[in-house]
Each structure stands twice: as C-alpha cells, then as structure tokens.
Design a protein around this motif. Structure first.
Motif, mmCIF file in Angstrom:
data_model
loop_
_atom_site.group_PDB
_atom_site.id
_atom_site.type_symbol
_atom_site.label_atom_id
_atom_site.label_comp_id
_atom_site.label_asym_id
_atom_site.label_seq_id
_atom_site.Cartn_x
_atom_site.Cartn_y
_atom_site.Cartn_z
ATOM 1 N N ASP A 20 0.840 -1.184 0.000
ATOM 2 C CA ASP A 20 0.000 0.000 0.000
ATOM 3 C C ASP A 20 0.886 1.249 0.000
ATOM 4 N N PRO A 21 0.585 2.242 -0.831
ATOM 5 C CA PRO A 21 1.425 3.454 -0.874
ATOM 6 C C PRO A 21 1.581 4.144 0.474
ATOM 7 N N ARG A 22 0.546 4.097 1.300
ATOM 8 C CA ARG A 22 0.661 4.729 2.622
ATOM 9 C C ARG A 22 1.676 4.005 3.493
ATOM 10 N N LYS A 23 1.698 2.675 3.433
ATOM 11 C CA LYS A 23 2.680 1.917 4.217
ATOM 12 C C LYS A 23 4.101 2.188 3.723
ATOM 13 N N LEU A 24 4.251 2.309 2.417
ATOM 14 C CA LEU A 24 5.566 2.629 1.857
ATOM 15 C C LEU A 24 6.008 4.018 2.307
ATOM 16 N N ALA A 25 5.091 4.983 2.251
ATOM 17 C CA ALA A 25 5.426 6.360 2.627
ATOM 18 C C ALA A 25 5.722 6.471 4.123
ATOM 19 N N TRP A 26 4.925 5.782 4.945
ATOM 20 C CA TRP A 26 5.188 5.817 6.389
ATOM 21 C C TRP A 26 6.517 5.144 6.716
ATOM 22 N N GLY A 27 6.847 4.074 6.004
ATOM 23 C CA GLY A 27 8.142 3.425 6.216
ATOM 24 C C GLY A 27 9.292 4.345 5.867
ATOM 25 N N MET A 28 9.161 5.071 4.761
ATOM 26 C CA MET A 28 10.211 6.011 4.361
ATOM 27 C C MET A 28 10.343 7.136 5.391
ATOM 28 N N ALA A 29 9.221 7.666 5.843
ATOM 29 C CA ALA A 29 9.264 8.738 6.849
ATOM 30 C C ALA A 29 9.918 8.249 8.136
ATOM 31 N N LEU A 30 9.575 7.041 8.545
ATOM 32 C CA LEU A 30 10.186 6.464 9.744
ATOM 33 C C LEU A 30 11.693 6.312 9.560
ATOM 34 N N GLY A 31 12.095 5.789 8.418
ATOM 35 C CA GLY A 31 13.518 5.608 8.157
ATOM 36 C C GLY A 31 14.284 6.916 8.117
ATOM 37 N N VAL A 32 13.720 7.930 7.475
ATOM 38 C CA VAL A 32 14.383 9.237 7.414
ATOM 39 C C VAL A 32 14.476 9.843 8.809
ATOM 40 N N PHE A 33 13.408 9.725 9.578
ATOM 41 C CA PHE A 33 13.424 10.256 10.952
ATOM 42 C C PHE A 33 14.544 9.599 11.761
ATOM 43 N N ILE A 34 14.603 8.275 11.717
ATOM 44 C CA ILE A 34 15.625 7.553 12.480
ATOM 45 C C ILE A 34 17.019 7.834 11.913
ATOM 46 N N GLY A 35 17.124 7.977 10.596
ATOM 47 C CA GLY A 35 18.415 8.234 9.971
ATOM 48 C C GLY A 35 19.020 9.569 10.359
ATOM 49 N N ILE A 36 18.188 10.533 10.740
ATOM 50 C CA ILE A 36 18.700 11.848 11.131
ATOM 51 C C ILE A 36 18.985 11.922 12.624
#
Length: 168
Positions: A20-36
């Motif tokens: 689902d595009p929302r799950k993909l987008a939330w995963g990316m947001a989570l990863g970027v948040f943790i990556g910073i």
C-alpha cells in the motif's frame, strides 16, 4: 561508479514494491526520521523493529535510514548539536573541564548528548514529513503511469487489424 549502482539498485527495489502506498510512505518517513537522529549504531535495528510494530514497510524504512551515511552524518550531527544547544542552553558552549575530574567530564558528556538528541529529534521531523509526501507522490505517479501503459498496450492488442490490400 559504485555509488551510482547502489542508488540505482535501491531505486529499482523501491519501484518494485507492491505494498500500500501509505505503508511505503510511512516506512520512508520512519527511516528518514531515524536516519537523522543521532543513534547511529542502532539505526537499522530501530528502524526494522519500529517498522514491524507500526506495520509499515521495512524496506522503505531501510532505504530511509540511508540518509545518515558516512558522507552526511557529520554535518547532520553538527546541526543537531547546534540546534539542541540553542534550545536547551541558550547557545552557551560547553565548558571543557580544566581538571581530570570524572564527574565534570560526565556532566559535559551528558549535556552534549542531551543537546545532540534533542536537536536530532527537532531536525528529523521536517525531512520525515517531506519524505512521506514525496514517497506517496512518487509511488502513486509511478503506479498510475504503469497502469496507463498497461491499458494502452491492452487496447492496442484488442483493436481489430487495419484492412490491407486494394479495398483499404
């Protein structure tokens, strides 16, 4: 050349995800948040653990944590520290102890670590939000174009053949 290959690999892997595009987008947001955030030894473990708990895409979370790579981590951490220092200590620099006192050094490390963490959380929020919307837009656009292309190929294959010969 190797960096280009790695980026292309992640891009193609991202495009082939079927969630689902929302799950993909939330995963990316989570990863970027943790990556910073300044938790470098725990980025991967934290991203995969939280992706599982939150039921978002662990693949896009993994791709998102790549923002904190050896080329970007130093400027990110400096910015995190400066923001945290400004918010918590009104911009006063840490004072390095003149003696070799363990308690004084631990206080300096504690203040610096807290400033780094607070600044990291504050700086991680805007890119995480932006990555959510950007990922959602990319996924939806890619899937829409892919569906349009499939429909056009299907329409071409089902159209009657054009007449040929003298009667045409």
């Amino acid at each position: 050349m190797a960096l280009r290959r790695v980026l292309r690999y992640h891009w193609l892997k991202f495009l082939r995800l079927q969630e689902d595009p929302r799950k993909l987008a939330w995963g990316m947001a989570l990863g970027v948040f943790i990556g910073i955030t300044p938790t470098i030894p725990f980025h991967l473990v934290t991203a995969l653990f939280l992706a599982t708990i939150l039921r978002v895409s662990p693949v896009t979370a993994f791709i998102g944590i790549q923002i904190g790579n050896p080329l970007t981590i130093v400027p990110i951490y400096i910015a995190c520290y400066k923001v945290g220092q400004f918010l918590l200590y009104r911009g006063k620099p840490l004072v390095i102890p003149g003696t070799c006192d363990f308690k004084a050094w631990m206080d300096v490390l504690w203040q610096g670590g807290i400033a780094l963490q607070v600044g990291g959380v504050v700086l991680a929020i805007p890119p995480a939000i932006a990555s959510y919307f950007l990922t959602m837009w990319i996924v939806q656009r890619y899937r829409r174009r892919k569906a349009e292309k499939a429909l056009s190929v299907l329409a071409l294959s089902q159209s009657p053949p054009a007449p040929s010969g003298p009667e045409a």
